[in-house]
Motif scaffolding. Structure first.
Motif, PDB file in Angstrom:
ATOM      1  N   MET A 262       9.561  77.219  29.828  1.00 22.23           N
ATOM      2  CA  MET A 262       9.354  77.702  31.188  1.00 22.23           C
ATOM      3  C   MET A 262      10.688  78.051  31.841  1.00 22.23           C
ATOM      4  O   MET A 262      11.695  77.371  31.634  1.00 22.23           O
ATOM      5  N   THR A 263      10.677  79.125  32.613  1.00 19.74           N
ATOM      6  CA  THR A 263      11.890  79.574  33.302  1.00 19.74           C
ATOM      7  C   THR A 263      12.169  78.663  34.490  1.00 19.74           C
ATOM      8  O   THR A 263      11.297  78.449  35.334  1.00 19.74           O
ATOM      9  N   PRO A 264      13.387  78.115  34.606  1.00 17.56           N
ATOM     10  CA  PRO A 264      13.700  77.254  35.748  1.00 17.56           C
ATOM     11  C   PRO A 264      13.741  78.063  37.044  1.00 17.56           C
ATOM     12  O   PRO A 264      14.205  79.200  37.075  1.00 17.56           O
ATOM     13  N   MET A 265      13.257  77.471  38.112  1.00 20.02           N
ATOM     14  CA  MET A 265      13.217  78.106  39.422  1.00 20.02           C
ATOM     15  C   MET A 265      14.108  77.320  40.377  1.00 20.02           C
ATOM     16  O   MET A 265      14.144  76.088  40.338  1.00 20.02           O
ATOM     17  N   PHE A 266      14.799  78.056  41.244  1.00 18.93           N
ATOM     18  CA  PHE A 266      15.743  77.447  42.179  1.00 18.93           C
ATOM     19  C   PHE A 266      15.281  77.739  43.605  1.00 18.93           C
ATOM     20  O   PHE A 266      14.862  78.851  43.924  1.00 18.93           O
ATOM     21  N   THR A 267      15.401  76.739  44.448  1.00 16.09           N
ATOM     22  CA  THR A 267      14.894  76.824  45.825  1.00 16.09           C
ATOM     23  C   THR A 267      16.031  76.628  46.815  1.00 16.09           C
ATOM     24  O   THR A 267      16.871  75.737  46.631  1.00 16.09           O
ATOM     25  N   SER A 268      16.055  77.471  47.849  1.00 15.97           N
ATOM     26  CA  SER A 268      17.013  77.331  48.951  1.00 15.97           C
ATOM     27  C   SER A 268      16.245  77.419  50.267  1.00 15.97           C
ATOM     28  O   SER A 268      15.231  78.122  50.360  1.00 15.97           O
TER      29      SER A 268
ATOM     30  N   LEU B   1      15.994  77.451  64.672  1.00 14.01           N
ATOM     31  CA  LEU B   1      15.491  76.845  65.906  1.00 14.01           C
ATOM     32  C   LEU B   1      14.875  77.948  66.745  1.00 14.01           C
ATOM     33  O   LEU B   1      15.548  78.898  67.134  1.00 14.01           O
ATOM     34  N   VAL B   2      13.595  77.837  67.024  1.00 13.14           N
ATOM     35  CA  VAL B   2      12.870  78.818  67.830  1.00 13.14           C
ATOM     36  C   VAL B   2      12.873  78.337  69.274  1.00 13.14           C
ATOM     37  O   VAL B   2      12.390  77.233  69.567  1.00 13.14           O
ATOM     38  N   GLU B   3      13.459  79.152  70.158  1.00 10.99           N
ATOM     39  CA  GLU B   3      13.557  78.787  71.565  1.00 10.99           C
ATOM     40  C   GLU B   3      12.237  79.090  72.256  1.00 10.99           C
ATOM     41  O   GLU B   3      11.930  80.245  72.563  1.00 10.99           O
TER      42      GLU B   3
ATOM     43  N   LEU C 214      11.691  73.481  65.191  1.00  6.47           N
ATOM     44  CA  LEU C 214      12.391  73.899  63.975  1.00  6.47           C
ATOM     45  C   LEU C 214      11.404  74.458  62.969  1.00  6.47           C
ATOM     46  O   LEU C 214      10.269  73.988  62.859  1.00  6.47           O
ATOM     47  N   MET C 215      11.865  75.449  62.233  1.00  4.18           N
ATOM     48  CA  MET C 215      11.094  76.022  61.131  1.00  4.18           C
ATOM     49  C   MET C 215      11.997  76.134  59.917  1.00  4.18           C
ATOM     50  O   MET C 215      13.170  76.518  60.039  1.00  4.18           O
ATOM     51  N   ARG C 216      11.439  75.810  58.764  1.00  2.00           N
ATOM     52  CA  ARG C 216      12.183  75.892  57.502  1.00  2.00           C
ATOM     53  C   ARG C 216      11.683  77.093  56.707  1.00  2.00           C
ATOM     54  O   ARG C 216      10.492  77.209  56.433  1.00  2.00           O
ATOM     55  N   ILE C 217      12.614  77.957  56.336  1.00  2.00           N
ATOM     56  CA  ILE C 217      12.304  79.132  55.519  1.00  2.00           C
ATOM     57  C   ILE C 217      12.794  78.844  54.108  1.00  2.00           C
ATOM     58  O   ILE C 217      14.003  78.706  53.884  1.00  2.00           O
TER      59      ILE C 217
ATOM     60  N   ASN D  50      15.264  84.973  70.530  1.00  2.09           N
ATOM     61  CA  ASN D  50      14.390  83.821  70.753  1.00  2.09           C
ATOM     62  C   ASN D  50      14.604  82.729  69.714  1.00  2.09           C
ATOM     63  O   ASN D  50      13.954  81.689  69.761  1.00  2.09           O
ATOM     64  N   ALA D  51      15.497  82.952  68.735  1.00  2.00           N
ATOM     65  CA  ALA D  51      15.742  81.958  67.683  1.00  2.00           C
ATOM     66  C   ALA D  51      17.179  82.077  67.217  1.00  2.00           C
ATOM     67  O   ALA D  51      17.837  83.107  67.400  1.00  2.00           O
ATOM     68  N   ARG D  52      17.656  81.002  66.612  1.00  2.00           N
ATOM     69  CA  ARG D  52      18.994  81.006  66.020  1.00  2.00           C
ATOM     70  C   ARG D  52      18.987  80.156  64.764  1.00  2.00           C
ATOM     71  O   ARG D  52      18.161  79.237  64.607  1.00  2.00           O
ATOM     72  N   VAL D  53      19.882  80.486  63.862  1.00  2.00           N
ATOM     73  CA  VAL D  53      19.971  79.771  62.583  1.00  2.00           C
ATOM     74  C   VAL D  53      20.651  78.436  62.821  1.00  2.00           C
ATOM     75  O   VAL D  53      21.768  78.384  63.351  1.00  2.00           O
ATOM     76  N   LEU D  54      19.976  77.371  62.459  1.00  2.00           N
ATOM     77  CA  LEU D  54      20.541  76.025  62.609  1.00  2.00           C
ATOM     78  C   LEU D  54      21.316  75.621  61.361  1.00  2.00           C
ATOM     79  O   LEU D  54      22.451  75.142  61.448  1.00  2.00           O
ATOM     80  N   ASP D  55      20.705  75.806  60.193  1.00  2.00           N
ATOM     81  CA  ASP D  55      21.358  75.515  58.914  1.00  2.00           C
ATOM     82  C   ASP D  55      21.121  76.682  57.978  1.00  2.00           C
ATOM     83  O   ASP D  55      19.968  77.010  57.667  1.00  2.00           O
ATOM     84  N   SER D  56      22.198  77.304  57.531  1.00  3.15           N
ATOM     85  CA  SER D  56      22.064  78.399  56.574  1.00  3.15           C
ATOM     86  C   SER D  56      21.781  77.850  55.182  1.00  3.15           C
ATOM     87  O   SER D  56      22.152  76.720  54.848  1.00  3.15           O
TER      88      SER D  56
END
Length: 738
Positions: free
Chosen positions: A53-59, A64-66, A180-183, A431-437
């Motif tokens: 199986m091909t390894p998959m990497f997650t980021s 932060l949604v105002e 907060l929302m995680r993408i 209306n939002a800003r990046v909290l953690d890249s």
């Protein structure tokens, strides 16, 4: 009695039936090797698949949604935003997962040309080639004509594919009780995963700002167009108002209307007073025109209530009172009485004169009042007409002024919004800003190879245990002492272990005397002991051996039991299976040798039929000449007499009979026997078949001494514990024939 004993045994077994952990542990132990083998094989297979199986990497990028947007200028009406609604966060969550965001991300990064994200199309597989060839070979199948796509269509298809792949790799998660929302993006490349996660966040923020700019542009365009129209309407309204003032030569129409109103009010009041005075004078005036006496006129309320008349009448009343008082004291010719009467007459003359003057005055006043009322009525009519004209002019002026005011208000409001919109046009408030890249993570997020392999091993172990228990539960054969007691409701007399030998050949007839097979001999001796203990009260015993179906080893049990009993006392072995006799074959006795059938028919003597086995010291009666009606022959009293005669000559009479499920011969023979032994082949004959055979003996009321479990494979794990006490477990036995 035999039937009742079996019912009691069954009742005792089933009443105590509970979940026997030891029983299931025993099953697992017996199948342990197969369970472990299955687990290892399945785990190795899963490991091979997992390794490929091909390894998959997650980021992951956190934004932060105002929800409470800074209100720089009060212009929410322009954008129509309500960020305090409960569904605002859910709306932003859905926007993040929308196809629009994915498409813009694909466009911004040109993912449709990124070979790392979208590998080049592979060559058609064998299945695709086979499908194409099959369609060509079978023309009646639906044919798809190949379509030539333009470059724009090919590019659009690649973009759609890249968008779908990005949406599949993208996961958005809302953090509970926060803004907060995680993408999260999962791909085959750690750097690409981080780049895509950050790009999605940036595109989402830019999409919001672009939407604001678009809305601002639309609002500006709308306000500009509306402002021009409002300006034209305002100019027209102002011109109409100016024209009105010019045409009517009116400077302060409000003051003119007020003066006209006051004049009309005063004239109306004067007219009301004149009409009231005219009504008062009209009564007396009408009386004077009707030849009414002066006294009657004097009695009119209008005359009586007239101030002048009222004063004279008061003086008259005083004078009359005085005359009345003096008349009580003086006579009519008394000077004071004469003076009082003279005063009264004078006052009355004055009253009459006043009344006449009043009549004359009222006539004059009536005529003057009548003229005054007529004149005032004309003046009021004129004032009303003038007031109505001024009111109409004032209403026209108010209507024109109102139109000017409304247009001016709308124009000012739109002009203010336009200026606000222009000021905010260059202000970008996200209306939002990046909290953690997102950062590249070089440890694969999936597959978790150790977890998958471990789970596969645990699952296969559990599945193997399940299969073992299921096979054991579904198996209808008899394997252990527990099965004999629980399934058959019979006692276990003993077991005969399986001895290795060539297939499709019988076990050597004298295995009982083979020192290398001491376990087999000891198991037969155990059977002999169990049988002897059950029949201690009997000096001679006729023992019948039967089974459910052929090939269960009843003949082998009969022969070896005869060998074991022969070591104790005088024993004879009888082959009562007149259909398929096999005892004679085992001892190499010729077919022409007379036997049981001949003795019953009395065609031969006992000595002619008897065969002596010198090695085992037992006598043998073969089946003899096979008759055409074996069951009728065995039912004859001659067979019973034969058994009774043999019991007088031998201590033990062992009778080998036909299977119960094949024929009913054993039912007939059982009536002449003291003991019945039922042979069951281990893990072979079904429980239902055995119970059918046993029930036939129970139905006729014949006692069964018990069951012998034959051909038991002692090599299976746990056999020693399952059959302990029924064979030589530890090899503690003599190899000598005893």
């Amino acid at each position: 009695m035999a039937v009742n004993s079996r019912e009691e045994l069954n009742a005792g077994v089933f009443e105590n039936e509970t979940i026997d952990i030891a029983h299931y542990l025993g099953i697992i132990k017996r199948y342990a090797f197969r369970i472990v083998s299955l687990a290892l094989a399945f785990t190795i297979l899963v490991a091979l698949l997992v390794m490929r199986m091909t390894p998959m990497f997650t980021s992951t990028t956190t934004i932060l949604v105002e929800a409470d947007k800074a209100n720089v200028v009060s212009i929410e009406e322009v954008y129509g935003l309500d960020t305090k609604r409960k569904d605002y966060m859910q709306t932003q969550f859905e926007i993040l997962q929308s196809r629009q965001i994915a498409e813009r991300t694909v466009e911004s990064l040109s993912l449709y040309n990124n070979e790392e994200f979208m590998p080049k199309d592979e060559e058609p597989s064998f299945v695709d080639d086979l499908k194409a060839n099959l369609i060509e070979a079978l023309p009646f199948l639906p044919q798809e004509e190949p379509k030539e796509l333009t470059e724009e269509q090919i590019l659009a298809a690649k973009k759609r594919k890249a968008t779908s792949m990005l949406m599949s790799a993208l996961t958005v998660e809302m953090v509970d009780n926060t803004q907060l929302m995680r993408i999260t993006v999962t791909t085959e490349s750690p750097t690409l995963s981080a780049e895509l996660a950050n790009a999605v966040a940036d595109v989402y923020i830019e999409n919001y700002l672009q939407a604001k700019l678009d809305m601002t542009a639309k609002a500006t365009s709308f306000l500009t167009e509306s402002l021009e129209g409002l300006k034209q309407k305002l100019d027209v309204a102002e011109r109409n108002l100016a024209k009105f003032y010019e045409e009517n030569q009116v400077v302060n129409i409000d003051g003119v209307v007020g003066l006209a109103s006051e004049e009309l009010e005063q004239l109306s009041k004067q007219l009301l007073d004149a009409q009231t005075s005219l009504k008062l004078n009209a009564v007396i005036y009408k009386q004077t025109r009707n030849d009414v006496s002066l006294d009657d006129i004097a009695r009119l309320p209008e005359v009586l209530n007239h101030p002048t008349i009222r004063d004279v009448r008061r003086d008259e009343a005083k004078a009359m009172t005085r005359v009345s008082e003096l008349s009580n004291v003086y006579g009519p010719k008394h000077p004071r009485m004469i003076a009082a009467n003279a005063e009264l007459s004078s006052i009355r003359e004055t009253l009459n004169g006043q009344i006449r003057d009043l009549i004359t005055s009222i006539t004059t006043q009536y005529e003057v009042s009548e003229d005054r009322v007529t004149q005032l009525e004309k003046e009021v009519s004129r004032a009303k007409a003038e007031f109505r004209g001024l009111s109409e002019l004032d209403n026209q002026r108010k209507g024109l002024q109102r139109e000017v005011d409304i247009n001016q208000q709308l124009y000012n409001s739109f002009f203010t919004r336009l200026k606000e919109t222009d000021e905010l046009g260059g202000f970008e408030s996200a209306n939002a800003r990046v909290l953690d890249s997102a950062l590249p993570k070089y440890v694969p997020s999936k597959p978790n190879k150790k977890l998958l392999i471990g789970a596969a091993f645990v699952f296969s172990i559990g599945f193997g245990v399940f299969l073992a228990i299921a096979m054991e539960t579904l198996n209808s054969g008899i394997r252990s002492v527990e099965d004999v007691e629980r399934k058959l409701g019979q006692r276990m007399l003993g077991l005969i272990p399986w001895l290795p030998h060539k297939k499709k050949t019988d076990l050597p007839v004298r295995s009982f005397f083979d020192g290398k097979k001491h376990q087999f001999a000891e198991s037969v001796r155990t059977l002999r002991t169990s049988l002897s203990l059950l029949n201690l009260d009997k000096e001679q015993q006729a023992i019948m051996v039967t089974s459910s179906v052929p090939k269960e080893g009843k003949t082998t049990v009969s022969i070896n039991l005869a060998f074991a009993l022969g070591q104790l006392d005088k024993t004879i072995l009888i082959d009562a299976d007149l259909r398929r006799p096999s005892v004679g074959k085992q001892f190499n006795i010729p077919n022409y040798q007379p036997g049981v059938a001949n003795l019953i028919l009395k065609s031969h003597t006992f000595d002619e039929c008897l065969v002596r086995d010198e090695e085992s010291k037992i006598d043998i009666l073969s089946a003899g000449t096979i008759p055409s009606n074996p069951q009728e022959l065995l039912s004859d009293k001659g067979f019973n007499e034969l058994i009774e005669q043999l019991k007088t000559q031998y201590k033990y009479v062992v009778i080998d009979t036909a299977p119960t499920q094949a024929v009913s011969d054993s039912m007939v023979i059982a009536n002449s026997c003291d003991s019945v032994i039922y042979v069951v082949r281990a893990d072979s004959t079904s429980e239902k078949l055995i119970n059918n055979g046993l029930s036939r003996f129970l139905q006729v009321g014949h006692r069964l001494d018990g069951v012998v479990l034959n051909q038991v494979d002692l090599r299976k794990s746990g056999a020693a514990q399952r059959y302990a006490g029924f064979y030589d477990q530890y090899g503690y036995t003599s190899h000598k024939n005893s």
